[in-house]
Design a protein around this motif. Structure first.
Motif, short mmCIF file in Angstrom:
data_model
loop_
_atom_site.label_atom_id
_atom_site.label_comp_id
_atom_site.label_asym_id
_atom_site.label_seq_id
_atom_site.Cartn_x
_atom_site.Cartn_y
_atom_site.Cartn_z
N PRO A 329 -1.04 0.15 -3.52
CA PRO A 329 -0.90 1.58 -3.21
C PRO A 329 -1.35 1.92 -1.79
O PRO A 329 -0.72 2.75 -1.11
N GLN A 330 -2.42 1.29 -1.32
CA GLN A 330 -2.85 1.53 0.08
C GLN A 330 -1.80 1.02 1.06
O GLN A 330 -1.57 1.61 2.12
N VAL A 331 -1.21 -0.12 0.72
CA VAL A 331 -0.18 -0.70 1.58
C VAL A 331 0.97 0.30 1.76
O VAL A 331 1.43 0.54 2.88
N ILE A 332 1.39 0.92 0.69
CA ILE A 332 2.51 1.86 0.77
C ILE A 332 2.10 3.12 1.55
O ILE A 332 2.90 3.71 2.27
N ALA A 333 0.84 3.51 1.41
CA ALA A 333 0.36 4.66 2.19
C ALA A 333 0.45 4.37 3.68
O ALA A 333 0.64 5.27 4.50
N HIS A 334 0.35 3.09 4.05
CA HIS A 334 0.44 2.73 5.47
C HIS A 334 1.87 2.39 5.92
O HIS A 334 2.23 2.71 7.05
N THR A 335 2.65 1.74 5.06
CA THR A 335 4.04 1.45 5.48
C THR A 335 4.83 2.75 5.59
O THR A 335 5.77 2.85 6.38
N GLU A 336 4.44 3.74 4.80
CA GLU A 336 5.09 5.05 4.77
C GLU A 336 6.56 4.96 4.38
O GLU A 336 7.34 5.87 4.66
N ARG A 337 6.96 3.87 3.77
CA ARG A 337 8.33 3.73 3.29
C ARG A 337 8.32 2.72 2.14
O ARG A 337 7.44 1.85 2.09
N PRO A 338 9.26 2.84 1.24
CA PRO A 338 9.36 1.82 0.18
C PRO A 338 9.65 0.46 0.80
O PRO A 338 10.27 0.37 1.87
N ILE A 339 9.22 -0.59 0.12
CA ILE A 339 9.50 -1.96 0.56
C ILE A 339 9.97 -2.77 -0.65
O ILE A 339 9.67 -2.39 -1.78
N VAL A 340 10.68 -3.86 -0.39
CA VAL A 340 11.20 -4.64 -1.51
C VAL A 340 10.48 -5.97 -1.68
O VAL A 340 10.91 -6.81 -2.47
#
Lengths: 647, 87
Positions: A329-340
């Motif tokens: 969840p922290q990773v997504i807060a930083h990427t600011e975009r969905p990832i696969v």
């Protein structure tokens, strides 16, 4: 390395502007924990968070020079040479920072200053005399820059979360960006992932003047026309040049007023950069690695071997499956975009390790696979073309097995199936996207989980065709390998490798990555090499191996490329740390987001059970859906909840 | 007989590869690979299902797209195997 934000909004008084700038820069404080500053004039403002690396005492920003004001994120590695040139022309410097070099250089050359910069940067420069904002981003897209145009003004920032502080800016997922992520792995710049928020593409600058924005490209990857214009010098001479330039690229990237460390993945590229870095530091080099508890992903033995050979102070962290689940969840807060893919998560943990060891800057081997044709995809394209030239061959497709020894299910397949899986048809020989079709196809397959509403919004949107539309005319004249390198370098490199896996994971912990292989002088040299010198037969990065073999232990120098991968759905399926997974993938949560089919997702979750799903498509779908749901919870839903609470 | 096999295979594809999504039309000739329904893992799942459902044994040399890349091809292959087993 830092973060910045700003605006050009005529109706915004300086006092209110400063309040906004503080809120914007506070939201990206992780990028610059050492200092902060804001500057606001009539209708224009710049804010900055600083990670002090060069000019520790006198490099505060925003920095002024007469009527110029600059907020800047990144490093100009050739600032020493540029400063000497500028001083020779009579320019007087009052700080030791690279920031001031940009100001003087702009004063001398205007926007053409960009051509002189060798660095990773994004900046906003207010030219008070001309009353215009000049924003720019480095050639390949190491440093980020986002913006939004609104009726009341123009706002920009290093990360999108700062733009969400601007009153009236909503966090809404751009469905076309989602389609691009579920095809190309990343949105096509200028699409950012958020509706109404754009990214300044790499190699571009922007001028904001009299309420109008103009964007211009100042650099792009380039290759010679097919069989015309290749560097014809001998392999030995070219290898010497490669080493000399790579060594210099590393040398200038060791410039800092703080210690510089290096990542060691166990592969060829980071081993080379670390080996060269030891030449340019008077200290014992600090190196950092991440290992995995799952043996198929782990390269700890090679990392230790290289650290031992170089005599570095080596620190390693083992990434357990539960760790990936825990930080996702922290990773997504930083990427600011969905990832696969989950691959950014271990790098998030690694940058935390670096920071815990009081290091702010690390060299990495990123870029070598794009510049010297290291990825399996380039070999795959070569084999596909080899097979397509003799349709029906029972032997040629068997070469695919050699490319992917780590995919056991592929090893059992017949030549006919390999031909079908890798899309070997005569048509591919004339398809500009041929090299990437198998990846696009297998990623796109996960779109079967898209909801009916989303499909109807997309109305048959074709992300691959949209990408093809952006290709320059000269692309058609290049060697197929160069075409594949261009596609990988121009799109996936900035859109995913340098952002979701790069800047955003490192800067989450205030760590700056530096990439010698992405020095534009080295890229220019490599682009002129005949393709047979980079991908020789099916041996990747041939000339790089030749140039650096004396620097590395034989077992590292001759290693076949191991793609950097992390375990995907399996880390969530059984992890106690991932209690959020059940919540965000529950049918009501899926229905609330409205992007995926709740019944289909339920079946996918059931199929994953406690071991995870098998295969490329289902893992893509699982991680893509989970990250999209987390994106929604982090950005869209939490803001809506906060607004309702405030009301 | 052929229709029964096709219905079985279609049901398996929808359930297992399309996660219950019935909005996609799977014709007898729809390629399972070109449409992204089946990857290298999926082929083996398909073979496992065919063996279990129809009591036949699929030889390694039979695992080729000509036999398994569409509902129609699979039905024809299964029928041929059943006929040769009965003969």
């Amino acid at each position: 390395m830092c973060g910045f934000a700003g605006y050009s909004a005529t109706g915004l008084a300086p006092e209110m502007g400063q309040v906004l700038l503080r809120a914007m820069t506070e939201s990206i404080a992780h990028r610059g924990p050492d200092a902060s500053g804001v500057w606001a004039g009539p209708g224009v403002g710049l804010g900055h968070r600083r990670l002090s690396i060069v000019g520790l005492e006198d490099g505060q920003q925003p920095m002024g020079l007469d009527d110029l004001v600059l907020a800047y994120n990144g490093e100009i590695f050739n600032f020493v040479e540029l400063r000497a040139e500028l001083e020779a022309k009579g320019r007087k410097f009052r700080t030791g920072s690279d920031t001031e070099v940009i100001l003087h250089l702009y004063r001398e050359l205007g926007t053409a200053a960009l051509d002189k910069l060798n660095g990773d940067f994004a900046f906003a420069l207010w030219d008070g005399g001309r009353k215009r904002l000049f924003l720019a981003r480095d050639r390949v897209g190491v440093r980020p820059l986002f913006y939004t145009e609104r009726p009341d003004g123009f706002y920009f920032a290093s990360e999108i979360k700062a733009l969400l502080e601007v009153p009236g800016v909503e966090a809404e997922l751009d469905p076309f960006a989602l389609d691009e992520i579920f095809t190309l792995w990343a949105p096509l710049a200028p699409r950012s992932g958020f509706k109404g928020i754009a990214e300044l593409p790499p190699g571009h600058f922007m001028l904001v003047e009299n309420g109008h924005c103009r964007i211009e490209r100042y650099w792009d990857f380039d290759f010679p026309d097919l069989a015309d214009g290749y560097d014809s010098r001998s392999e030995a001479v070219l290898a010497e040049d490669v080493l000399a330039l790579l060594d210099d690229a590393t040398r200038i990237r060791m410039r800092a007023d703080v210690p510089v460390g290096a990542y060691l993945s166990g592969g060829l590229d980071s081993s080379i950069t670390a080996a060269l870095a030891t030449r340019h530091t008077p200290h014992r080099l600090a190196t950092f690695s991440v290992g995995f508890e799952s043996a198929e992903h782990d390269e700890t033995a090679y990392q230790a071997l290289m650290a031992e050979a170089l005599g570095t102070d080596h620190v390693a962290v083992t990434c357990r499956n539960a760790d990936i689940a825990s930080v996702f969840p922290q990773v997504i807060a930083h990427t600011e975009r969905p990832i696969v893919r989950t691959a950014p998560a271990p790098l998030f943990l690694l940058s935390g390790l670096v920071r815990d060891n009081a290091i702010k800057v690390v060299l990495t081997g990123e870029g070598a696979d794009e510049v010297f044709a290291g990825y399996d995809l380039f070999k795959e394209d070569k084999v596909r073309r080899f097979a397509a030239r003799q349709p029906g061959s029972a032997r040629r497709p068997l070469l695919f097995k050699r490319l992917y020894p780590y995919l056991p299910n592929l090893q059992n397949q017949s030549a006919d199936y390999l031909t079908a899986f890798f899309g070997v048809t005569p048509d591919l020989l004339s398809d500009p996207l041929a090299s990437h079709r198998p990846r696009f196809r297998s990623t796109s397959a996960a779109k079967l989980f898209f909801s009916g509403d989303l499909r109807s919004t997309l109305a048959g949107y074709d992300a691959a065709a949209a990408l093809a539309d952006t290709l320059p005319a000269r692309f058609a004249r290049w060697h197929p390998q160069h075409q594949a390198q261009y596609l990988e370098s121009r799109f996936l490199l900035p859109g995913y490798i340098l952002s979701s896996q790069g800047d955003r994971m490192a800067m989450a912990h205030g760590v700056e990555g530096r990439f010698p292989f992405l020095d534009h002088r080295l890229m220019a040299l490599a682009a002129r090499l005949p393709p047979r010198l980079t991908l020789k037969g099916l041996v990747e990065k041939h000339i790089l191996r030749q140039a650096t073999r004396h620097l590395l232990p034989e077992s590292i120098g001759s290693r076949t490329k191991q793609p950097y991968r992390a375990p995907d759905s399996q880390v969530f399926a059984a992890s106690a740390e991932a209690s959020y997974v059940g919540e965000v993938l529950a049918p009501d949560a899926i229905a609330e987001t409205g992007l995926f089919n709740p019944q289909a997702v339920s079946r996918l979750v059931a199929k994953a059970g406690v071991t995870g799903v098998e295969g490329f498509r289902d893992n893509t779908a699982y991680v893509g859906i989970l990250s999209t749901q987390l994106w929604h919870r982090t950005f869209a839903r939490s803001r809506r909840t906060a607004t309702i609470a405030a009301e | 007989m052929s229709d029964h096999i096709k219905a079985n295979i279609r049901g398996f594809i929808i359930e297992n590869f399309l996660f219950g999504d019935t909005s996609q039309v799977i014709e007898d000739t729809t390629s399972l690979i070109d449409n992204g329904y089946v990857d290298s893992t999926g082929v083996l799942e398909l073979v496992f299902h065919i063996e279990q459902s129809f009591g036949i044994k699929v030889a390694d040399s039979d695992i080729v797209p000509a036999n398994l890349d569409s509902v129609g091809a699979i039905a024809a292959y299964v029928e041929a195997k059943q006929r040769s087993a009965a003969a």
